[in-house]
Write an enzyme that holds these catalytic residues in place. Sequence first.
Site, PDB file in Angstrom:
ATOM      1  N   ASN A   6     -10.608  -0.997 -11.076  1.00 50.68           N
ATOM      2  CA  ASN A   6     -10.566  -2.506 -10.758  1.00 50.68           C
ATOM      3  C   ASN A   6     -11.932  -2.877 -10.099  1.00 50.68           C
ATOM      4  O   ASN A   6     -12.226  -3.777 -10.273  1.00 50.68           O
ATOM      5  CB  ASN A   6      -9.393  -2.873 -10.380  1.00 50.68           C
ATOM      6  CG  ASN A   6      -9.228  -2.170  -8.812  1.00 50.68           C
ATOM      7  OD1 ASN A   6      -9.525  -1.097  -8.531  1.00 50.68           O
ATOM      8  ND2 ASN A   6      -8.578  -2.863  -7.817  1.00 50.68           N
ATOM      9  N   GLU A  48      -5.171   5.338  -0.839  1.00 47.71           N
ATOM     10  CA  GLU A  48      -5.034   3.939  -0.639  1.00 47.71           C
ATOM     11  C   GLU A  48      -4.392   3.524  -2.135  1.00 47.71           C
ATOM     12  O   GLU A  48      -5.053   3.695  -3.043  1.00 47.71           O
ATOM     13  CB  GLU A  48      -6.202   3.110  -0.423  1.00 47.71           C
ATOM     14  CG  GLU A  48      -6.188   1.702  -0.157  1.00 47.71           C
ATOM     15  CD  GLU A  48      -6.305   0.615  -1.425  1.00 47.71           C
ATOM     16  OE1 GLU A  48      -5.232   0.477  -1.864  1.00 47.71           O
ATOM     17  OE2 GLU A  48      -7.335   0.048  -1.392  1.00 47.71           O
ATOM     18  N   CYS A  91      -5.753  -4.671  -5.509  1.00 55.47           N
ATOM     19  CA  CYS A  91      -4.457  -3.946  -4.832  1.00 55.47           C
ATOM     20  C   CYS A  91      -4.094  -5.021  -3.696  1.00 55.47           C
ATOM     21  O   CYS A  91      -2.737  -4.678  -3.401  1.00 55.47           O
ATOM     22  CB  CYS A  91      -4.694  -2.725  -4.198  1.00 55.47           C
ATOM     23  SG  CYS A  91      -6.249  -2.623  -3.275  1.00 55.47           S
TER      24      CYS A  91
END
Length: 517
Positions: free
Chosen positions: A156, A251, A285
């Site tokens: 992303n 993460e 995210c």
Amino acid sequence: MSTIEKPGLQGNGQAETAGKTVPVENPATGEIIAHVPDMDAAQVKALVDRARAAQPAWHGLGFDGRAEVMYELRRWMVDNRDRVAATISEENGKPADEAVFTELVYVCDSLGFWAKKGPKYLADERVRTHSSLLLGKKVIVRYRPYGVVGVIGPWNYPLSNNFGDVIPALVAGNGVVLKPSDVTPLTSLLMEEGFRAAGGTPDAFLVATGRGGTGAALVDNVDMVMFTGSTATGKKIMAQAAERLVPVSLELGGKDPMIVLKDADLERAANTAVRWAMTNSGQICVSVERVYVEEPVYDQFVDKVVEKTRALRQGAPGAAGAVDVGAMTFPPQLEKVEAHVKDAVEKGARVLTGGKRADGPGRFYEPTVLVDVDHTMDCMMDETFGPTLPIMKVRDEEEAVRLANDSRYGLSSSVFTKDVEKGERVARQVEAGSTCVNDALTNYLAQEAPFAGMKSSGLGARHGAAGIRKYCQPQTILVTRFAPSKEPTMFPNSARKAKLFERALVLMYGRKRRSRA
């Protein structure tokens, strides 16, 4: 085919690699724009071996030498900004001007931040000890690099969430092998080229391209792993790393809530919600994934959000400012967004705008606003990672906080109210690694502060001292400077010594603690 200049694949020897390759597709057009090697375990090990051999020389440059490379790389990125932004846009599908704003600006800032702050965060620490048994002894904590760090990045944000994690690992003195997503490998290869052009030690930073097996091979060979991606994959990497007791920093996913209280600036709240729910087609995210609005202002807020969402321009990236929302990068993610919207509608939700794939050869999903949603729906409980914004009406602040915390994730969040003291009080109740009051996501730019997740959103932190120390092993050094040849604690033992030590124990620790006035 694309007209942008592709990064040279020969930098790490990949051009000569025989065997399978991975096609790289432009998600906005459907074109295949490049092929990169699908590296096997032996090839990955060879890269790690090269990085390990180069690491002592890279570490030997010292902080000043490594910082100079970071500053030179920053200059290279600015000089090559059009090429970097075009590469991100072509393989990821976001507009090039968005790539500049959300990726190049962050990474350029990060290069300077770690070059400046790294020496401070990793400087030797003199420890003042409390024990009388350590009189005359000096205690120092130093931070030594692990050796070779493996960074596994997502699709992303091909620059900021890939090379962005490489920067502090390099500044700490590690060699680094980066495994980008097989969907978006070109930006990472371009940064490898930039590192060489900036005078970086040859082989200190290398890129391993390929699919999942390439990443698994990297975990098997490096000394520490930094992973950004899904919670499911993060668990697999953690289990694999545990076989060798290799440390990991993860993460992972998020289902980031926004709380809009009845006294909020609704125009700002609506602008923020649309901006950070739809940017990068919602593939962030820390995007705004769900909104809870107090009943008195619910209808007004929804109207504003729908109006702003309908005005968004979506399409294949072109000239700067031509479109607001680009393509969806990963084919299965588009299917997941469709499934979430379908599930919500079947359970009673209403689509006020969007709600389907957009026309065209590329992968686009219309910016979508959902209402009449609840926590039986996937769009409120599971990470959607797409351009959708489900909005739920709540009775009051307490219900908003309860629902915001009703999630297995805890990455980011936001609260909107004109009463900033109340906003901070509510923020402290939200179970998330970060919470913005009257804002969203911008805490990520405060690189002095740790960025970390709670619950299933990850382990470890980016940014701050923790964000670079995680790439190092702390080593405590004790130096005895003034001492007799033989201390009372040394052999031989005796009954007299035992009695003296017992009396010392009672004297030092046996007294009742005085109450504070």
